[in-house]
Scaffold this motif. Structure first.
Motif, mmCIF file in Angstrom:
data_model
loop_
_atom_site.group_PDB
_atom_site.id
_atom_site.type_symbol
_atom_site.label_atom_id
_atom_site.label_comp_id
_atom_site.label_asym_id
_atom_site.label_seq_id
_atom_site.Cartn_x
_atom_site.Cartn_y
_atom_site.Cartn_z
ATOM 1 N N GLU A 25 0.811 -1.218 0.000
ATOM 2 C CA GLU A 25 0.000 0.000 0.000
ATOM 3 C C GLU A 25 0.848 1.273 0.000
ATOM 4 O O GLU A 25 0.316 2.373 0.033
ATOM 5 C CB GLU A 25 -0.940 -0.007 1.206
ATOM 6 N N GLY A 26 2.179 1.107 -0.010
ATOM 7 C CA GLY A 26 3.064 2.255 -0.136
ATOM 8 C C GLY A 26 3.535 2.895 1.144
ATOM 9 O O GLY A 26 4.153 3.962 1.121
ATOM 10 N N PHE A 27 3.266 2.282 2.290
ATOM 11 C CA PHE A 27 3.739 2.843 3.558
ATOM 12 C C PHE A 27 5.257 2.685 3.655
ATOM 13 O O PHE A 27 5.808 1.681 3.212
ATOM 14 C CB PHE A 27 3.064 2.157 4.748
ATOM 15 N N THR A 28 5.910 3.680 4.247
ATOM 16 C CA THR A 28 7.373 3.642 4.364
ATOM 17 C C THR A 28 7.846 3.410 5.787
ATOM 18 O O THR A 28 9.011 3.161 6.013
ATOM 19 C CB THR A 28 8.002 4.949 3.845
ATOM 20 N N GLY A 29 6.997 3.520 6.759
ATOM 21 C CA GLY A 29 7.375 3.247 8.129
ATOM 22 C C GLY A 29 7.800 4.474 8.906
ATOM 23 O O GLY A 29 7.792 5.595 8.403
ATOM 24 N N SER A 30 8.179 4.230 10.143
ATOM 25 C CA SER A 30 8.563 5.287 11.080
ATOM 26 C C SER A 30 10.056 5.198 11.378
ATOM 27 O O SER A 30 10.639 4.114 11.383
ATOM 28 C CB SER A 30 7.803 5.113 12.397
ATOM 29 N N THR A 31 10.640 6.340 11.677
ATOM 30 C CA THR A 31 12.036 6.327 12.105
ATOM 31 C C THR A 31 12.092 5.818 13.538
ATOM 32 O O THR A 31 11.140 5.954 14.302
ATOM 33 C CB THR A 31 12.660 7.739 12.020
ATOM 34 N N TYR A 32 13.226 5.220 13.893
ATOM 35 C CA TYR A 32 13.347 4.633 15.219
ATOM 36 C C TYR A 32 14.767 4.734 15.751
ATOM 37 O O TYR A 32 15.714 4.941 14.995
ATOM 38 C CB TYR A 32 12.877 3.180 15.221
ATOM 39 N N GLU A 33 14.859 4.560 17.072
ATOM 40 C CA GLU A 33 16.136 4.532 17.780
ATOM 41 C C GLU A 33 16.161 3.258 18.622
ATOM 42 O O GLU A 33 15.232 3.006 19.394
ATOM 43 C CB GLU A 33 16.244 5.755 18.699
ATOM 44 N N VAL A 34 17.200 2.448 18.473
ATOM 45 C CA VAL A 34 17.356 1.243 19.280
ATOM 46 C C VAL A 34 17.995 1.639 20.610
ATOM 47 O O VAL A 34 19.079 2.216 20.642
ATOM 48 C CB VAL A 34 18.210 0.192 18.552
ATOM 49 N N THR A 35 17.303 1.337 21.705
ATOM 50 C CA THR A 35 17.789 1.711 23.034
ATOM 51 C C THR A 35 18.291 0.521 23.839
ATOM 52 O O THR A 35 18.932 0.696 24.874
ATOM 53 C CB THR A 35 16.674 2.409 23.839
ATOM 54 N N LYS A 36 17.979 -0.685 23.374
ATOM 55 C CA LYS A 36 18.397 -1.903 24.080
ATOM 56 C C LYS A 36 18.504 -3.026 23.058
ATOM 57 O O LYS A 36 17.721 -3.075 22.110
ATOM 58 C CB LYS A 36 17.361 -2.265 25.147
ATOM 59 N N GLU A 37 19.460 -3.920 23.261
ATOM 60 C CA GLU A 37 19.643 -5.078 22.377
ATOM 61 C C GLU A 37 19.465 -6.362 23.185
ATOM 62 O O GLU A 37 20.064 -6.511 24.256
ATOM 63 C CB GLU A 37 21.046 -5.065 21.765
ATOM 64 N N ILE A 38 18.646 -7.267 22.665
ATOM 65 C CA ILE A 38 18.444 -8.581 23.271
ATOM 66 C C ILE A 38 18.798 -9.621 22.212
ATOM 67 O O ILE A 38 18.334 -9.529 21.069
ATOM 68 C CB ILE A 38 16.970 -8.778 23.713
ATOM 69 N N THR A 39 19.616 -10.595 22.575
ATOM 70 C CA THR A 39 19.985 -11.675 21.663
ATOM 71 C C THR A 39 19.466 -12.978 22.251
ATOM 72 O O THR A 39 19.724 -13.289 23.416
ATOM 73 C CB THR A 39 21.508 -11.737 21.475
ATOM 74 N N LEU A 40 18.727 -13.729 21.431
ATOM 75 C CA LEU A 40 18.149 -14.994 21.872
ATOM 76 C C LEU A 40 18.616 -16.118 20.956
ATOM 77 O O LEU A 40 18.771 -15.910 19.752
ATOM 78 C CB LEU A 40 16.617 -14.921 21.817
ATOM 79 N N ASN A 41 18.807 -17.319 21.513
ATOM 80 C CA ASN A 41 19.091 -18.457 20.641
ATOM 81 C C ASN A 41 17.823 -18.768 19.848
ATOM 82 O O ASN A 41 16.758 -18.211 20.111
ATOM 83 C CB ASN A 41 19.608 -19.659 21.439
ATOM 84 N N ASP A 42 17.932 -19.642 18.873
ATOM 85 C CA ASP A 42 16.798 -19.891 17.975
ATOM 86 C C ASP A 42 15.563 -20.379 18.726
ATOM 87 O O ASP A 42 14.453 -19.916 18.457
ATOM 88 C CB ASP A 42 17.178 -20.888 16.881
ATOM 89 N N TYR A 43 15.745 -21.283 19.674
ATOM 90 C CA TYR A 43 14.592 -21.795 20.422
ATOM 91 C C TYR A 43 13.880 -20.660 21.166
ATOM 92 O O TYR A 43 12.657 -20.516 21.074
ATOM 93 C CB TYR A 43 15.022 -22.896 21.404
ATOM 94 N N ALA A 44 14.630 -19.859 21.898
ATOM 95 C CA ALA A 44 14.037 -18.763 22.673
ATOM 96 C C ALA A 44 13.396 -17.728 21.747
ATOM 97 O O ALA A 44 12.329 -17.188 22.060
ATOM 98 C CB ALA A 44 15.090 -18.113 23.562
ATOM 99 N N PHE A 45 14.032 -17.456 20.611
ATOM 100 C CA PHE A 45 13.473 -16.498 19.657
ATOM 101 C C PHE A 45 12.141 -17.017 19.103
ATOM 102 O O PHE A 45 11.162 -16.271 19.023
ATOM 103 C CB PHE A 45 14.458 -16.245 18.512
ATOM 104 N N GLN A 46 12.086 -18.288 18.739
ATOM 105 C CA GLN A 46 10.850 -18.876 18.210
ATOM 106 C C GLN A 46 9.741 -18.859 19.264
ATOM 107 O O GLN A 46 8.577 -18.602 18.935
ATOM 108 C CB GLN A 46 11.090 -20.295 17.685
ATOM 109 N N GLU A 47 10.086 -19.104 20.508
ATOM 110 C CA GLU A 47 9.104 -19.015 21.590
ATOM 111 C C GLU A 47 8.586 -17.578 21.718
ATOM 112 O O GLU A 47 7.401 -17.353 21.913
ATOM 113 C CB GLU A 47 9.709 -19.477 22.918
ATOM 114 N N PHE A 48 9.485 -16.615 21.609
ATOM 115 C CA PHE A 48 9.121 -15.199 21.697
ATOM 116 C C PHE A 48 8.168 -14.811 20.568
ATOM 117 O O PHE A 48 7.115 -14.228 20.809
ATOM 118 C CB PHE A 48 10.399 -14.352 21.666
#
Length: 103
Positions: A25-48
């Motif tokens: 539909e042509g939307f471009t999205g919003s600008t953002y700032e990453v304030t925190k990083e979380i890294t999950l293994n594949d199992y935990a990411f899939q659960e999330f």
């Protein structure tokens, strides 16, 4: 950087479909700032990502909202095994109230 945030997306599949539709539909999205990083293994990411409406212990109520420049403040959640990334704006809640796929 820009991302298409969806409100109360139940799962990654729902978020992916909403993102595809928004791009179509042509939307471009919003600008953002990453304030925190979380890294999950594949199992935990899939659960999330199978239930994006579930409270997460690593989300704090002040992790979301907007900064002084009007950018969305968010958490970057990365799948350690695949590199997939989801952005989370909690907007004052303990769950991912707004989510986006980071490309």
């Amino acid at each position: 950087m820009r991302a298409l945030f969806g409100r109360k997306m139940a799962s990654l599949e729902e978020l992916m479909e909403a993102t595809r539709q928004a791009k179509k539909e042509g939307f471009t999205g919003s600008t953002y700032e990453v304030t925190k990083e979380i890294t999950l293994n594949d199992y935990a990411f899939q659960e999330f990502v199978k239930d994006l409406l579930e409270d997460q212990p690593w989300i704090e109520k002040d992790d979301g909202g907007s900064n002084q420049n009007g950018e969305i403040r968010c958490i970057r959640v990365t799948n350690l095994d695949t590199g997939e990334r989801v952005l989370v704006n909690s907007e004052g809640y303990d769950y991912p109230r707004y989510t986006a796929i980071e490309e």
